[in-house]
Scaffold this motif. Structure first.
Motif, PDB file in Angstrom:
ATOM      1  N   THR A  51       5.535  -3.992  -7.466  1.00 24.14           N
ATOM      2  CA  THR A  51       6.703  -4.837  -7.215  1.00 24.14           C
ATOM      3  C   THR A  51       6.601  -6.028  -8.169  1.00 24.14           C
ATOM      4  OG1 THR A  51       5.621  -6.202  -5.540  1.00 24.14           O
ATOM      5  CG2 THR A  51       6.709  -4.186  -4.763  1.00 24.14           C
ATOM      6  N   GLU A  52       7.580  -6.917  -8.106  1.00 21.48           N
ATOM      7  CA  GLU A  52       7.547  -8.083  -8.991  1.00 21.48           C
ATOM      8  C   GLU A  52       6.357  -8.977  -8.687  1.00 21.48           C
ATOM      9  OE1 GLU A  52      11.248 -10.165  -9.096  1.00 21.48           O
ATOM     10  OE2 GLU A  52      12.387  -8.336  -9.453  1.00 21.48           O
ATOM     11  N   GLU A  53       5.994  -9.087  -7.412  1.00 23.44           N
ATOM     12  CA  GLU A  53       4.934  -9.998  -7.012  1.00 23.44           C
ATOM     13  C   GLU A  53       3.562  -9.354  -6.946  1.00 23.44           C
ATOM     14  OE1 GLU A  53       7.440  -9.352  -4.421  1.00 23.44           O
ATOM     15  OE2 GLU A  53       8.802 -10.596  -5.569  1.00 23.44           O
ATOM     16  N   THR A  54       3.502  -8.083  -6.569  1.00 20.85           N
ATOM     17  CA  THR A  54       2.205  -7.464  -6.277  1.00 20.85           C
ATOM     18  C   THR A  54       2.335  -5.945  -6.359  1.00 20.85           C
ATOM     19  OG1 THR A  54       0.409  -7.418  -4.665  1.00 20.85           O
ATOM     20  CG2 THR A  54       2.634  -7.402  -3.772  1.00 20.85           C
ATOM     21  N   VAL A  79       8.568  11.002  -5.639  1.00 18.71           N
ATOM     22  CA  VAL A  79       7.776  10.507  -4.510  1.00 18.71           C
ATOM     23  C   VAL A  79       7.925   8.999  -4.372  1.00 18.71           C
ATOM     24  CG1 VAL A  79       5.440  10.238  -3.596  1.00 18.71           C
ATOM     25  CG2 VAL A  79       6.156  12.438  -4.545  1.00 18.71           C
ATOM     26  N   ILE A  80       7.835   8.272  -5.480  1.00 17.09           N
ATOM     27  CA  ILE A  80       7.993   6.815  -5.421  1.00 17.09           C
ATOM     28  C   ILE A  80       9.384   6.449  -4.928  1.00 17.09           C
ATOM     29  CG2 ILE A  80       8.157   4.732  -6.847  1.00 17.09           C
ATOM     30  CD1 ILE A  80       5.711   5.766  -8.384  1.00 17.09           C
ATOM     31  N   GLN A  81      10.402   7.165  -5.368  1.00 13.39           N
ATOM     32  CA  GLN A  81      11.765   6.909  -4.900  1.00 13.39           C
ATOM     33  C   GLN A  81      11.868   7.109  -3.389  1.00 13.39           C
ATOM     34  OE1 GLN A  81      14.672   9.587  -6.555  1.00 13.39           O
ATOM     35  NE2 GLN A  81      16.386   8.536  -5.620  1.00 13.39           N
TER      36      GLN A  81
END
Length: 111
Positions: A45-48, A102-104
């Motif tokens: 993600t953008e943060e982690t 899978v990620i989707q």
């Protein structure tokens, strides 16, 4: 992604193999037998980076009807042992097991 597969030895569910990476998982799933795969998926993600867990119920195209029926009966017992599951994927199509798909599915779970 790290993964473990589970298959049948007689009527018992046993660890069939382990591996790393999306590319190697589909090759570990036979065309003629039901199996399960438990996968650790890291979602950036953008943060982690978030870690999620996926349980795949695999029934190969050449699996006999009797063996197909075992999946619906035995999956609850496996889920009683593997409790941390973000999403479940039931498939007989290796194309459903690409990294992007899978990620989707994990992202769409809003977990």
């Amino acid at each position: 992604m790290d993964w473990a597969t589970f298959g049948y030895e007689g009527n018992d569910i046993v660890v069939a193999g382990t591996g790393t990476g999306f590319e190697s998982l589909p090759g570990a799933l036979p065309d003629d037998a039901p199996m399960y795969a438990y996968c650790r998926v890291d979602i950036p993600t953008e943060e982690t980076t978030r870690t999620r867990f996926v349980l795949i119920s695999w029934v190969g195209e050449g699996t006999s009807p009797m063996k197909k029926g075992k999946v619906s009966v035995d999956k609850p017992a496996l889920k009683a042992v593997i409790k941390d599951v973000t999403i479940e994927i039931a498939t007989s199509d290796r194309d459903d097991l690409t990294q992007d798909k899978v990620i989707q599915k994990v992202r769409s779970a809003n977990y």
